[in-house]
Design a protein around this motif. Structure first.
Motif, short mmCIF file in Angstrom:
data_model
loop_
_atom_site.label_atom_id
_atom_site.label_comp_id
_atom_site.label_asym_id
_atom_site.label_seq_id
_atom_site.Cartn_x
_atom_site.Cartn_y
_atom_site.Cartn_z
N GLU A 1 65.99 39.55 39.65
CA GLU A 1 64.59 39.59 40.09
C GLU A 1 64.46 40.34 41.41
N GLU A 2 65.51 40.30 42.24
CA GLU A 2 65.41 40.93 43.56
C GLU A 2 66.05 42.31 43.63
N GLU A 3 66.75 42.73 42.59
CA GLU A 3 67.41 44.03 42.64
C GLU A 3 67.46 44.66 41.26
N ASN A 4 66.79 45.81 41.10
CA ASN A 4 66.82 46.53 39.82
C ASN A 4 66.92 48.04 40.05
N ALA A 5 67.54 48.42 41.18
CA ALA A 5 67.58 49.83 41.58
C ALA A 5 68.29 50.72 40.56
N LEU A 6 69.21 50.15 39.78
CA LEU A 6 69.99 50.98 38.87
C LEU A 6 69.43 51.05 37.46
N VAL A 7 68.38 50.27 37.20
CA VAL A 7 67.88 50.17 35.82
C VAL A 7 67.50 51.53 35.26
N GLU A 8 66.82 52.35 36.06
CA GLU A 8 66.36 53.65 35.55
C GLU A 8 67.51 54.61 35.27
N HIS A 9 68.70 54.32 35.78
CA HIS A 9 69.85 55.19 35.57
C HIS A 9 70.79 54.69 34.47
N ALA A 10 70.54 53.49 33.96
CA ALA A 10 71.51 52.81 33.10
C ALA A 10 71.26 53.06 31.62
N ASP A 11 72.34 52.90 30.84
CA ASP A 11 72.24 52.90 29.38
C ASP A 11 71.96 51.50 28.86
N VAL A 12 72.45 50.50 29.59
CA VAL A 12 72.33 49.10 29.20
C VAL A 12 71.92 48.30 30.42
N VAL A 13 71.01 47.34 30.24
CA VAL A 13 70.61 46.44 31.32
C VAL A 13 70.95 45.02 30.90
N VAL A 14 71.64 44.30 31.79
CA VAL A 14 72.01 42.91 31.53
C VAL A 14 71.54 42.07 32.71
N LYS A 15 71.55 40.75 32.54
CA LYS A 15 71.08 39.85 33.58
C LYS A 15 72.26 39.24 34.32
N GLY A 16 72.62 39.87 35.44
CA GLY A 16 73.61 39.30 36.33
C GLY A 16 74.99 39.17 35.71
N PRO A 17 75.90 38.45 36.39
CA PRO A 17 77.27 38.30 35.90
C PRO A 17 77.36 37.70 34.50
N ASP A 18 76.48 36.76 34.16
CA ASP A 18 76.51 36.21 32.79
C ASP A 18 76.30 37.30 31.76
N GLY A 19 75.33 38.18 32.03
CA GLY A 19 75.07 39.26 31.10
C GLY A 19 76.20 40.27 31.05
N VAL A 20 76.82 40.56 32.20
CA VAL A 20 77.96 41.48 32.22
C VAL A 20 79.09 40.93 31.36
N LEU A 21 79.40 39.66 31.51
CA LEU A 21 80.50 39.08 30.74
C LEU A 21 80.18 39.04 29.25
N ASP A 22 78.92 38.78 28.91
CA ASP A 22 78.54 38.82 27.49
C ASP A 22 78.76 40.22 26.92
N LEU A 23 78.41 41.25 27.69
CA LEU A 23 78.62 42.63 27.25
C LEU A 23 80.11 42.91 27.06
N LEU A 24 80.93 42.47 28.00
CA LEU A 24 82.37 42.73 27.89
C LEU A 24 82.98 41.97 26.72
N ARG A 25 82.48 40.77 26.45
CA ARG A 25 82.94 40.04 25.25
C ARG A 25 82.59 40.82 23.99
N GLN A 26 81.36 41.36 23.96
CA GLN A 26 80.92 42.11 22.78
C GLN A 26 81.76 43.37 22.60
N LEU A 27 82.04 44.05 23.70
CA LEU A 27 82.87 45.25 23.63
C LEU A 27 84.26 44.91 23.11
#
Length: 281
Positions: A246-272
């Motif tokens: 909620e307080e930081e989304n500076a990279l969203v416009e540059h990204a291929d994938v957007v996740v919600k914080g560390p929980d979302g990052v780990l879910d992505l890595l599990r999927q990969l």
């Protein structure tokens, strides 16, 4: 995870196919660890170690690329133990600290670090004066050996104080031939000549990477995003992941994938991990 475009989905699929040759690069704060008021309390997500070890079995290498000192990231993340497990699987875990100025690997298990930049000690002595001038005497000053970070998160109006301090520290840094790295309620001052993008290129060259995923959360990761984008333009499968909040989304416009914080990052890595394993089966 939310893809930002059809091209983002296609890049993910290409990265899965290239997983065995891919390096996964990860920031620490906001990616592997939640953002907290006290930087010394930013412990790694409790599931991260297990996720990284499982991921290591499917990729070429994993690199934590952080503005923190390497030793601090190792201790807060329990990354020496993770590195031992990754090494037992025949793979490599790297930690690039202080934007790549320091490095550690699970093969060479010691932190390699240069001397502090000229001018940093004098800069540090002048910091209290600048803080008083900006009515920010209670800001937390973190001495990192090769850099100085001034945190405004603990103050009553952190964003306003950050905006007052940024031009003052930019001018003071220039006087001492240092550079400013603004982040999430933090202003970091360090030497020229090294940034996360160079760390990305270093590991690509060293391990002969054939793919690269990088996950970051704030402006300090833009140079890594730029480096990975350039690799993609050169034909390498790549994926850029924004860990947004909620307080930081500076990279969203540059990204291929957007996740919600560390929980979302780990879910992505599990999927990969799962998708790469299934593809090999």
């Amino acid at each position: 995870m939310d893809f930002t475009s059809v091209e983002g989905e296609q890049r993910y699929a290409a990265l899965v196919r290239a997983a065995a040759d891919t390096v996964v690069g990860l920031d620490f704060d906001g990616v592997l660890s939640p953002i907290v008021d006290d930087p010394a309390a930013a412990h790694i997500h409790p599931d991260a170690g297990e996720v990284l070890v499982e991921l290591a079995g499917q990729v070429r290498a994993i690199a934590v690329i952080t503005g923190r000192p390497a030793r601090q990231a190792l201790d807060l993340g329990g990354l020496e133990e993770v590195g031992q497990a990754v090494g037992d699987a025949g793979k490599e875990l790297y930690v690039f600290g202080q934007y790549g100025n320091e490095r550690w690997s699970s093969t060479n298990r010691r932190v390699i670090s240069p001397r502090p930049p000229a001018g940093l000690a004098t800069f540090l002595r002048e910091v209290p004066r600048v803080l008083r001038r900006a009515d920010a005497a209670d800001a937390f000053v973190e001495e990192k050996g090769l850099a100085v970070a001034v945190h405004t998160r603990r103050l009553d109006d952190p964003d306003a104080v950050f905006q007052r301090l940024l031009p003052l520290f930019r001018d003071l840094a220039a006087q001492h031939d240092l550079v400013i790295e603004p982040g999430r309620n933090v202003i970091e001052v360090r030497s020229h000549g090294m940034h996360k993008g160079l760390a990305v290129n270093t590991i690509v060259e060293e391990v002969g990477a054939g793919g690269f995923l990088f996950a970051g959360d704030d402006l300090g990761d833009l140079e890594a995003f730029d480096a990975v984008t350039a690799l993609g333009h050169g034909g390498m499968p790549t994926l850029l992941v924004a860990s947004a909040s909620e307080e930081e989304n500076a990279l969203v416009e540059h990204a291929d994938v957007v996740v919600k914080g560390p929980d979302g990052v780990l879910d992505l890595l599990r999927q990969l991990t799962e998708d790469a394993r299934d593809l090999r089966a």
